[in-house]
Design an enzyme around this catalytic site. Structure first.
Site, PDB file in Angstrom:
ATOM      1  N   ASP A  59    -107.046  65.234   5.975  1.00 38.46           N
ATOM      2  CA  ASP A  59    -107.330  63.865   5.563  1.00 38.46           C
ATOM      3  C   ASP A  59    -108.582  63.818   4.972  1.00 38.46           C
ATOM      4  OD1 ASP A  59    -104.939  62.985   6.463  1.00 38.46           O
ATOM      5  OD2 ASP A  59    -105.690  62.135   8.637  1.00 38.46           O
TER       6      ASP A  59
ATOM      7  N   HIS B  84    -127.622  83.208  -7.540  1.00 38.21           N
ATOM      8  CA  HIS B  84    -127.171  82.019  -7.107  1.00 38.21           C
ATOM      9  C   HIS B  84    -126.965  81.643  -5.460  1.00 38.21           C
ATOM     10  CE1 HIS B  84    -124.690  81.690 -11.251  1.00 38.21           C
ATOM     11  NE2 HIS B  84    -125.909  81.406 -11.153  1.00 38.21           N
TER      12      HIS B  84
ATOM     13  N   ASP C 180    -133.264  75.316  -8.374  1.00 37.90           N
ATOM     14  CA  ASP C 180    -132.599  75.216  -9.294  1.00 37.90           C
ATOM     15  C   ASP C 180    -131.498  74.041  -9.082  1.00 37.90           C
ATOM     16  OD1 ASP C 180    -130.697  75.332 -11.400  1.00 37.90           O
ATOM     17  OD2 ASP C 180    -130.380  77.481 -11.495  1.00 37.90           O
TER      18      ASP C 180
ATOM     19  N   ASP D 184    -129.926  70.339 -15.758  1.00 30.54           N
ATOM     20  CA  ASP D 184    -129.846  71.307 -15.087  1.00 30.54           C
ATOM     21  C   ASP D 184    -131.360  71.845 -15.212  1.00 30.54           C
ATOM     22  OD1 ASP D 184    -129.555  74.146 -14.387  1.00 30.54           O
ATOM     23  OD2 ASP D 184    -127.698  74.824 -15.577  1.00 30.54           O
TER      24      ASP D 184
ATOM     25  N   HIS E 175    -130.059  88.079 -16.688  1.00 28.54           N
ATOM     26  CA  HIS E 175    -129.207  87.060 -17.092  1.00 28.54           C
ATOM     27  C   HIS E 175    -129.426  86.495 -18.344  1.00 28.54           C
ATOM     28  CE1 HIS E 175    -132.012  83.764 -16.013  1.00 28.54           C
ATOM     29  NE2 HIS E 175    -132.286  84.374 -14.891  1.00 28.54           N
TER      30      HIS E 175
ATOM     31  N   HIS F  14    -127.205  78.261 -21.741  1.00 31.89           N
ATOM     32  CA  HIS F  14    -125.904  78.028 -22.000  1.00 31.89           C
ATOM     33  C   HIS F  14    -125.829  76.300 -22.357  1.00 31.89           C
ATOM     34  CE1 HIS F  14    -126.342  75.702 -18.000  1.00 31.89           C
ATOM     35  NE2 HIS F  14    -126.946  76.690 -17.589  1.00 31.89           N
TER      36      HIS F  14
ATOM     37  N   HIS G  85    -122.027  74.317 -17.291  1.00 31.62           N
ATOM     38  CA  HIS G  85    -121.962  75.359 -18.458  1.00 31.62           C
ATOM     39  C   HIS G  85    -120.857  74.814 -19.236  1.00 31.62           C
ATOM     40  CE1 HIS G  85    -123.426  78.983 -15.586  1.00 31.62           C
ATOM     41  NE2 HIS G  85    -124.257  77.733 -15.761  1.00 31.62           N
TER      42      HIS G  85
ATOM     43  N   GLU H 241    -133.694  79.199 -20.051  1.00 28.93           N
ATOM     44  CA  GLU H 241    -133.934  79.609 -18.388  1.00 28.93           C
ATOM     45  C   GLU H 241    -134.399  80.823 -18.165  1.00 28.93           C
ATOM     46  OE1 GLU H 241    -130.646  79.145 -15.947  1.00 28.93           O
ATOM     47  OE2 GLU H 241    -129.495  78.469 -17.536  1.00 28.93           O
TER      48      GLU H 241
ATOM     49  N   TYR I 147    -137.461  88.472 -11.577  1.00 25.94           N
ATOM     50  CA  TYR I 147    -137.044  88.637 -10.308  1.00 25.94           C
ATOM     51  C   TYR I 147    -137.032  89.875  -9.438  1.00 25.94           C
ATOM     52  CZ  TYR I 147    -133.984  84.946 -12.200  1.00 25.94           C
ATOM     53  OH  TYR I 147    -133.882  83.786 -12.975  1.00 25.94           O
TER      54      TYR I 147
ATOM     55  N   ARG J 128    -138.072  81.407 -11.973  1.00 25.65           N
ATOM     56  CA  ARG J 128    -137.307  80.994 -13.141  1.00 25.65           C
ATOM     57  C   ARG J 128    -137.607  79.546 -13.626  1.00 25.65           C
ATOM     58  NH1 ARG J 128    -132.443  81.899 -11.331  1.00 25.65           N
ATOM     59  NH2 ARG J 128    -131.766  79.938 -10.591  1.00 25.65           N
TER      60      ARG J 128
ATOM     61  N   GLU K  89    -136.475  76.495 -16.195  1.00 31.84           N
ATOM     62  CA  GLU K  89    -135.513  75.924 -16.868  1.00 31.84           C
ATOM     63  C   GLU K  89    -135.560  74.685 -17.329  1.00 31.84           C
ATOM     64  OE1 GLU K  89    -131.492  75.883 -14.484  1.00 31.84           O
ATOM     65  OE2 GLU K  89    -130.508  75.861 -16.629  1.00 31.84           O
TER      66      GLU K  89
HETATM   67 MN   LIG Z   1    -128.647  76.534 -15.980  1.00 29.75          MN
END
Ligand SMILES: [Mn+2]
Length: 455
Positions: A51, A255, A272, A283, A364, A368, A375, A398, A402, A422, A424
């Site tokens: 539900d 992530h 992030d 973002d 990475h 994007h 994205h 970004e 790391y 990072r 961004e």
């Molecule tokens: Mn991003």
């Protein structure tokens, strides 16, 4: 607690007008011929537990073409009586359902407030579709969204030979309209940019509030709650994607979304997180020391990433290939790591995609497209060559470094163990150069050290 920050926000932009949606549809339909039938469906509601459903979000293409955000909607566009007709099927008025689920515009409401020519109940969508398919020559639909639409279209195509022989009717081909919509979505209009700017402002302020509230012993989820709390307080619909809040070694997991650790004063936290406003995403990533003061090692890494990010932003210019910011960032990061003694290869060796050491610490891409999807849509290499940036395109920048000391695959330099940085921002390409939509989010070392822990 958020009121002061709320008052400092710009006024939220007005909803995108019916005229703008009409103009979009005309521009889109000008690529089609008489005999074409275009179908754009909403996405289905998905169940979270008995539900209980996930908060509903329609398909970005439907949001783009009409701005209709309720479930069970289908847009059909076809040529009739010498003009294009935008025909939207919507959930009908239903008092009992509305008592439980909320008010609905219904068929009449849709006709009054949205850029459409005809509206009917979603109960009748398949019946109408069968009739429209008889006259259609080419059908434009993204398969896999509405399985009933798919099967009706396929059945109509299968019947076409017999039909066409007898009546000269029935569709002869199917195409996916997504790429044509994507080409339009890639170039943002002024109204869209205003929406993105607002999402960016709320998100920037949320990061700043989280920085200010940071102190030794805070948990990742507490930082997350301040950020996401302000997304809602600021008038957006909440996060555009699940927030990443990782301190210490968690900052080196790209992530990471568990967000359940407690932060120590010697750690960096990487955040992030971005809000969504009227479907448009922001973002942002920021990385700051829990203690409010960068250690020498943290500062060394931060300065390299910041320099790479600023140079990459400067490469977001009309006529540059979309991947130039990435190449600029890679080069700057590699130079920095050679300077810091992390990489012992030459610059060219370090940049080699297969054997270069840069990949160990930067694995990475630098950005994007950004828009209705985080994205966002838009082919990066049409015809196999990198797309050149145009005014109105929005992309993220970004870069990061790391140093996961937990990784068995590399020898992490001890000095930088478990530092993840990072940075961004969201960048609009304009004729006058890059316009950073997220410019108000603090990122210099001086600003961060002034703000962190100041609440
Ligand atoms: Mn991003």
């Amino acid at each position: 607690m958020f009121d002061e920050a709320f008052k400092a926000l710009p006024e939220s932009p007005q909803a995108i007008s019916v005229e703008i949606y009409r103009e979009r549809q005309q521009r889109f339909l000008s690529q089609y011929d008489i005999g074409d039938l275009v179908i754009v469906s909403s996405l289905p509601v998905s169940t979270r537990s008995n539900d209980v459903h996930y908060p509903y979000r329609s398909s970005s293409d439907l949001l783009y073409l009409v701005g209709w955000s309720e479930p069970n909607a289908t847009l059909m566009m076809y040529h009739q009586d010498e003009q294009w007709v935008s025909h939207l099927f919507v959930q009908p008025k239903d008092t009992l359902k509305e008592i439980w689920e909320g008010r609905r515009p219904g068929v009449e409401g849709a006709l009054r407030g949205w850029a459409i020519d005809r509206a009917d109940s979603s109960d009748d969508v398949y019946q109408h579709l069968e009739q429209l398919l008889e006259q259609a020559v080419r059908v434009h639909v993204r398969s896999g969204v509405d399985s009933v639409v798919d099967s009706l279209v396929i059945a109509a195509i299968e019947k076409r030979d017999r039909k066409r022989q007898q009546l000269g009717s029935g569709p002869i081909s199917i195409e996916d309209p997504s790429q044509r919509i994507a080409e339009m979505r890639l170039r943002k209009s002024d109204a869209e940019i205003e929406h993105m700017r607002f999402a960016a402002e709320v998100s920037s302020k949320a990061h700043e509030l989280a920085m200010a509230a940071t102190k030794d012993g805070i948990h990742e989820f507490q930082i997350q709650s301040i950020i996401e709390g302000f997304f809602v307080y600021g008038g957006t619909s909440g996060w555009a994607y699940p927030s990443i809040v990782g301190c210490g070694e968690n900052a080196t997991i790209l992530h990471y979304t568990v967000n359940n650790a407690q932060c120590n004063s010697n750690e960096i936290v990487l955040v992030d997180a971005g809000a969504e406003y009227q479907g448009y995403a922001a973002d942002i990533t920021r990385s700051w020391p829990i203690s409010g003061v960068f250690s020498d090692a943290q500062r060394e890494v931060y300065e390299v990433v910041l320099e790479a990010q600023e140079k990459a932003i400067d490469a977001c210019r009309v006529g540059n290939p979309y991947n130039m910011p990435h190449e600029v960032a890679r080069r700057t990061l590699a130079e920095g790591l050679i300077r810091l003694g992390v990489i012992s290869q030459s610059l060219d060796e370090a940049l080699d995609p297969n054997t270069g050491e840069l990949r160990r610490w930067y694995m990475h891409n630098t950005g994007h497209w950004l828009g209705l999807d985080v994205h966002d849509v838009g082919i990066y290499k049409p015809d196999g060559t990198p797309r050149l940036l145009e005014a109105g395109m929005v992309l993220t920048v970004e870069p990061g470094l790391y140093f996961g000391a937990w990784r068995p695959d590399v020898d992490c330099p001890e000095r930088y163990a478990n530092i993840g940085i990072r940075i961004e921002d969201d960048v609009l390409v304009t004729e006058d150069g890059p316009d950073v939509l997220t410019h108000s989010c603090p990122k210099t070392i001086a600003d961060i050290e002034r703000i962190v822990g100041s609440a």
